[in-house]
Write an enzyme that holds these catalytic residues in place. Sequence first.
Site, PDB file in Angstrom:
ATOM      1  N   LYS A 172     -19.138  60.570  68.710  1.00 36.19           N
ATOM      2  CA  LYS A 172     -18.732  61.828  68.091  1.00 36.19           C
ATOM      3  C   LYS A 172     -17.390  62.191  68.735  1.00 36.19           C
ATOM      4  O   LYS A 172     -17.325  62.669  69.865  1.00 36.19           O
ATOM      5  CB  LYS A 172     -19.794  62.908  68.338  1.00 36.19           C
ATOM      6  CG  LYS A 172     -19.441  64.234  67.722  1.00 36.19           C
ATOM      7  CD  LYS A 172     -19.009  65.157  68.834  1.00 36.19           C
ATOM      8  CE  LYS A 172     -18.410  66.440  68.442  1.00 36.19           C
ATOM      9  NZ  LYS A 172     -17.090  66.419  67.850  1.00 36.19           N
TER      10      LYS A 172
ATOM     11  N   GLY B  64     -17.875  65.764  63.270  1.00 39.80           N
ATOM     12  CA  GLY B  64     -18.586  67.033  63.196  1.00 39.80           C
ATOM     13  C   GLY B  64     -18.268  67.941  64.354  1.00 39.80           C
ATOM     14  O   GLY B  64     -17.542  67.565  65.282  1.00 39.80           O
TER      15      GLY B  64
ATOM     16  N   GLY C 278     -18.813  70.174  67.711  1.00 37.94           N
ATOM     17  CA  GLY C 278     -19.491  69.910  68.967  1.00 37.94           C
ATOM     18  C   GLY C 278     -20.851  70.565  69.051  1.00 37.94           C
ATOM     19  O   GLY C 278     -21.835  69.945  69.446  1.00 37.94           O
TER      20      GLY C 278
ATOM     21  N   VAL D 183     -23.168  68.498  65.809  1.00 37.11           N
ATOM     22  CA  VAL D 183     -23.502  67.067  65.976  1.00 37.11           C
ATOM     23  C   VAL D 183     -23.501  66.651  67.457  1.00 37.11           C
ATOM     24  O   VAL D 183     -24.336  65.859  67.881  1.00 37.11           O
ATOM     25  CB  VAL D 183     -22.589  66.139  65.134  1.00 37.11           C
ATOM     26  CG1 VAL D 183     -22.769  66.377  63.666  1.00 37.11           C
ATOM     27  CG2 VAL D 183     -21.149  66.254  65.502  1.00 37.11           C
ATOM     28  N   GLY D 184     -22.577  67.225  68.239  1.00 35.60           N
ATOM     29  CA  GLY D 184     -22.564  66.917  69.686  1.00 35.60           C
ATOM     30  C   GLY D 184     -23.865  67.370  70.331  1.00 35.60           C
ATOM     31  O   GLY D 184     -24.469  66.661  71.139  1.00 35.60           O
TER      32      GLY D 184
ATOM     33  N   GLU E 270     -16.708  63.318  82.355  1.00 41.10           N
ATOM     34  CA  GLU E 270     -15.297  63.322  82.785  1.00 41.10           C
ATOM     35  C   GLU E 270     -14.720  64.658  82.347  1.00 41.10           C
ATOM     36  O   GLU E 270     -14.480  64.871  81.159  1.00 41.10           O
ATOM     37  CB  GLU E 270     -14.536  62.174  82.111  1.00 41.10           C
ATOM     38  CG  GLU E 270     -14.981  60.789  82.533  1.00 41.10           C
ATOM     39  CD  GLU E 270     -14.599  60.447  83.955  1.00 41.10           C
ATOM     40  OE1 GLU E 270     -13.771  61.162  84.548  1.00 41.10           O
ATOM     41  OE2 GLU E 270     -15.138  59.461  84.483  1.00 41.10           O
TER      42      GLU E 270
ATOM     43  N   CYS F 169      -5.858  65.610  81.493  1.00 41.03           N
ATOM     44  CA  CYS F 169      -6.771  66.098  82.537  1.00 41.03           C
ATOM     45  C   CYS F 169      -6.206  65.887  83.936  1.00 41.03           C
ATOM     46  O   CYS F 169      -6.538  66.605  84.856  1.00 41.03           O
ATOM     47  CB  CYS F 169      -8.099  65.374  82.408  1.00 41.03           C
ATOM     48  SG  CYS F 169      -7.911  63.586  82.425  1.00 41.03           S
TER      49      CYS F 169
ATOM     50  N   GLU G 192      -7.661  75.604  84.524  1.00 51.00           N
ATOM     51  CA  GLU G 192      -6.948  74.533  83.829  1.00 51.00           C
ATOM     52  C   GLU G 192      -6.291  75.115  82.585  1.00 51.00           C
ATOM     53  O   GLU G 192      -6.956  75.771  81.776  1.00 51.00           O
ATOM     54  CB  GLU G 192      -7.958  73.446  83.420  1.00 51.00           C
ATOM     55  CG  GLU G 192      -7.301  72.264  82.774  1.00 51.00           C
ATOM     56  CD  GLU G 192      -8.304  71.235  82.301  1.00 51.00           C
ATOM     57  OE1 GLU G 192      -9.291  71.604  81.646  1.00 51.00           O
ATOM     58  OE2 GLU G 192      -8.097  70.048  82.587  1.00 51.00           O
TER      59      GLU G 192
HETATM   60  P1  NAD Z   1     -13.976  70.311  74.719  1.00 48.49           P
HETATM   61  O1  NAD Z   1     -14.889  70.295  75.893  1.00 48.49           O
HETATM   62  O2  NAD Z   1     -13.772  71.575  74.002  1.00 48.49           O
HETATM   63  O3  NAD Z   1     -14.512  69.264  73.616  1.00 48.49           O
HETATM   64  C1  NAD Z   1     -14.731  67.910  73.923  1.00 48.49           C
HETATM   65  C2  NAD Z   1     -15.726  67.347  72.916  1.00 48.49           C
HETATM   66  O4  NAD Z   1     -16.981  67.992  73.094  1.00 48.49           O
HETATM   67  C3  NAD Z   1     -15.322  67.550  71.466  1.00 48.49           C
HETATM   68  O5  NAD Z   1     -15.653  66.391  70.722  1.00 48.49           O
HETATM   69  C4  NAD Z   1     -16.195  68.733  71.053  1.00 48.49           C
HETATM   70  O6  NAD Z   1     -16.468  68.767  69.664  1.00 48.49           O
HETATM   71  C5  NAD Z   1     -17.460  68.444  71.854  1.00 48.49           C
HETATM   72  N1  NAD Z   1     -18.340  69.609  72.055  1.00 48.49           N
HETATM   73  C6  NAD Z   1     -18.000  70.930  72.058  1.00 48.49           C
HETATM   74  N2  NAD Z   1     -19.107  71.691  72.245  1.00 48.49           N
HETATM   75  C7  NAD Z   1     -20.155  70.842  72.401  1.00 48.49           C
HETATM   76  C8  NAD Z   1     -21.553  71.022  72.631  1.00 48.49           C
HETATM   77  N3  NAD Z   1     -22.109  72.234  72.750  1.00 48.49           N
HETATM   78  N4  NAD Z   1     -22.332  69.926  72.746  1.00 48.49           N
HETATM   79  C9  NAD Z   1     -21.810  68.692  72.634  1.00 48.49           C
HETATM   80  N5  NAD Z   1     -20.496  68.453  72.393  1.00 48.49           N
HETATM   81  C10 NAD Z   1     -19.680  69.514  72.278  1.00 48.49           C
HETATM   82  O7  NAD Z   1     -12.615  69.681  75.236  1.00 48.49           O
HETATM   83  P2  NAD Z   1     -11.256  69.479  74.431  1.00 48.49           P
HETATM   84  O8  NAD Z   1     -10.629  70.809  74.242  1.00 48.49           O
HETATM   85  O9  NAD Z   1     -11.495  68.613  73.244  1.00 48.49           O
HETATM   86  O10 NAD Z   1     -10.410  68.611  75.509  1.00 48.49           O
HETATM   87  C11 NAD Z   1      -9.775  69.183  76.588  1.00 48.49           C
HETATM   88  C12 NAD Z   1     -10.624  69.099  77.842  1.00 48.49           C
HETATM   89  O11 NAD Z   1     -10.971  67.751  78.109  1.00 48.49           O
HETATM   90  C13 NAD Z   1      -9.885  69.557  79.087  1.00 48.49           C
HETATM   91  O12 NAD Z   1     -10.723  70.390  79.870  1.00 48.49           O
HETATM   92  C14 NAD Z   1      -9.575  68.276  79.836  1.00 48.49           C
HETATM   93  O13 NAD Z   1      -9.408  68.402  81.219  1.00 48.49           O
HETATM   94  C15 NAD Z   1     -10.752  67.443  79.489  1.00 48.49           C
HETATM   95  N6  NAD Z   1     -10.427  66.028  79.669  1.00 48.49           N
HETATM   96  C16 NAD Z   1     -10.947  65.360  80.747  1.00 48.49           C
HETATM   97  C17 NAD Z   1     -10.605  64.030  80.975  1.00 48.49           C
HETATM   98  C18 NAD Z   1     -11.164  63.255  82.141  1.00 48.49           C
HETATM   99  O14 NAD Z   1     -11.102  62.032  82.121  1.00 48.49           O
HETATM  100  N7  NAD Z   1     -11.715  63.900  83.147  1.00 48.49           N
HETATM  101  C19 NAD Z   1      -9.737  63.394  80.092  1.00 48.49           C
HETATM  102  C20 NAD Z   1      -9.226  64.097  79.013  1.00 48.49           C
HETATM  103  C21 NAD Z   1      -9.574  65.416  78.799  1.00 48.49           C
END
Ligand code: NAD
Length: 477
Positions: free
Chosen positions: A169, A200, A202, A205-206, A244, A278, A378
């Site tokens: 996803k 979908g 988060g 579908v997440g 991560e 990140c 962040e």
């Molecule tokens: P996000 O956490 O908002 O979303 C990430 C994913 O999770 C998306 O696919 C989203 O649809 C899904 N999601 C959202 N709510 C969910 C739920 N309740 N259950 C399951 N899945 C759900 O993050 P973002 O805005 O897409 O990305 C930015 C973030 O990602 C930043 O905090 C960044 O630091 C982090 N990041 C970390 C790394 C690493 O390797 N540590 C790498 C890249 C980005």
Amino acid sequence: MRNIDRIYINGKFVKPHGTETMDLINPATEEVIGRVTLGDEQDIRDAVTAAKAAFKTFSATTIEERARMLQRLHDVMMEKFDDLNQVAVEEYGAPAAATAGRTRYAAANFLHNMDVMKEFQFEKRIGKAKVALEPLGVIGMITPWNANYTHISTKLAPAIAAGCTVVIKASELSAIQTQEITECFHEAGIPAGVINFVNGRGDVVGAELTRHPDVAMISFTGSTNVGRIIARDGAATMKRMVLELGGKSPNVILDDADYAKAIPLAVMTAFSNSGQACHVGSRLIIPESRLEEVKQLVVKTVEGIKVGSPREEGTFIGPMVNRKQYDTVQRYIRLGAEEGAELIVGGPGRPEGLETGYFVKPTVFANVSMDMTIAKEEIFGPVLSILTYKTEEEAIEIANDTIYGLSAYVSSADLARANRVASRIVAGRVLINGLYDEPKAPFGGFKQSGIGREFGAYGLEAYVEPKTIMGHDVVPQ
Ligand code: NAD
């Protein structure tokens, strides 16, 4: 205009059960460039059923068979290299040169994992016991928007190497890129059901993937807030987790460093991937006595950075991924000023001449203290905070004064000193006097930056479960 109205289940592009649609917007032009039909819980259940069925035979494949698949996954990505890059620039807005580098890196993940798999001991002897490292099962993968292909391949490659099947996803903001990479993987001819993709939201579908009892592990990359929800919801079915998460990485410049080199590098590191990464070093920690010199070097460097269309040559900073991310970054810039930090370059609003598109001004604050929001949270945009220290001990204290522990940077002319400081910084990866990559070394976070590691043998270990067998060599009397 792309219409993404299919998901990928059991080797076929199928119409999702979900019917909600969402517009996809080019962040550099604010034009609608596509529409995605979002999947729902039923789509996840169908994908998990396919992955579970495929696991029976896929988990029994040989290393040679899986090596051929990993090679093929790499090759198809490289065959579609230009198409993959083009949609990433259009949908995500990352500058073209950086996009190409990331796509190459994403494809190379399959080859690195092939090497790791060939050397990995899937069976060990410990005293009388035989320990088999067995593939875990169906893996749920949830990825963010900031490097779509990299995050997908970083998770998919070790899963294939281990003999696991997957339901992916990806971010709903990356639907065109996800469609493009799914088409590549379809061409790779991997057995049906091994790789499944569902678009979908988060929380729809997440969340279903996280709850599903037939999913053995969630490998998640994203924010710490969502990581917490996944860890909590996955606990009900005792899911294994690789998380991560976010970072607020320190960049410690010691007093003996070469400032003419270290400061421009620190600025570029903070603003890489338009600040939407990140690992960016978003807290620049410098000696108090060098503040004026650092401010001058920072302003000069920022003034030389090109912000603009990701297609234009020389652009280093593109737009933020969407309106929401633009607003978030603007909010932090306002907060920095309100809480008393000194704005030395950038500031609120769009850069001159870029009135359309989610462009922000690369912004740096000096005189930031650790109690300010911009030093703690962040931001995920090109905003850098400068903090000062009086002693090396205080520099280390500031570096570690965070809930995060993902990456860190140290500069010093004295390598022994730099290593000493690096050893005391609580972070999963520390880079000394420059930027490096080692694709088989572990990457991941201490503290609230995550759980587990990706890449190399540490990454592969997450996808296997040890089974101890004893009596295997005792002939019955
Ligand atoms: P996000 O956490 O908002 O979303 C990430 C994913 O999770 C998306 O696919 C989203 O649809 C899904 N999601 C959202 N709510 C969910 C739920 N309740 N259950 C399951 N899945 C759900 O993050 P973002 O805005 O897409 O990305 C930015 C973030 O990602 C930043 O905090 C960044 O630091 C982090 N990041 C970390 C790394 C690493 O390797 N540590 C790498 C890249 C980005």
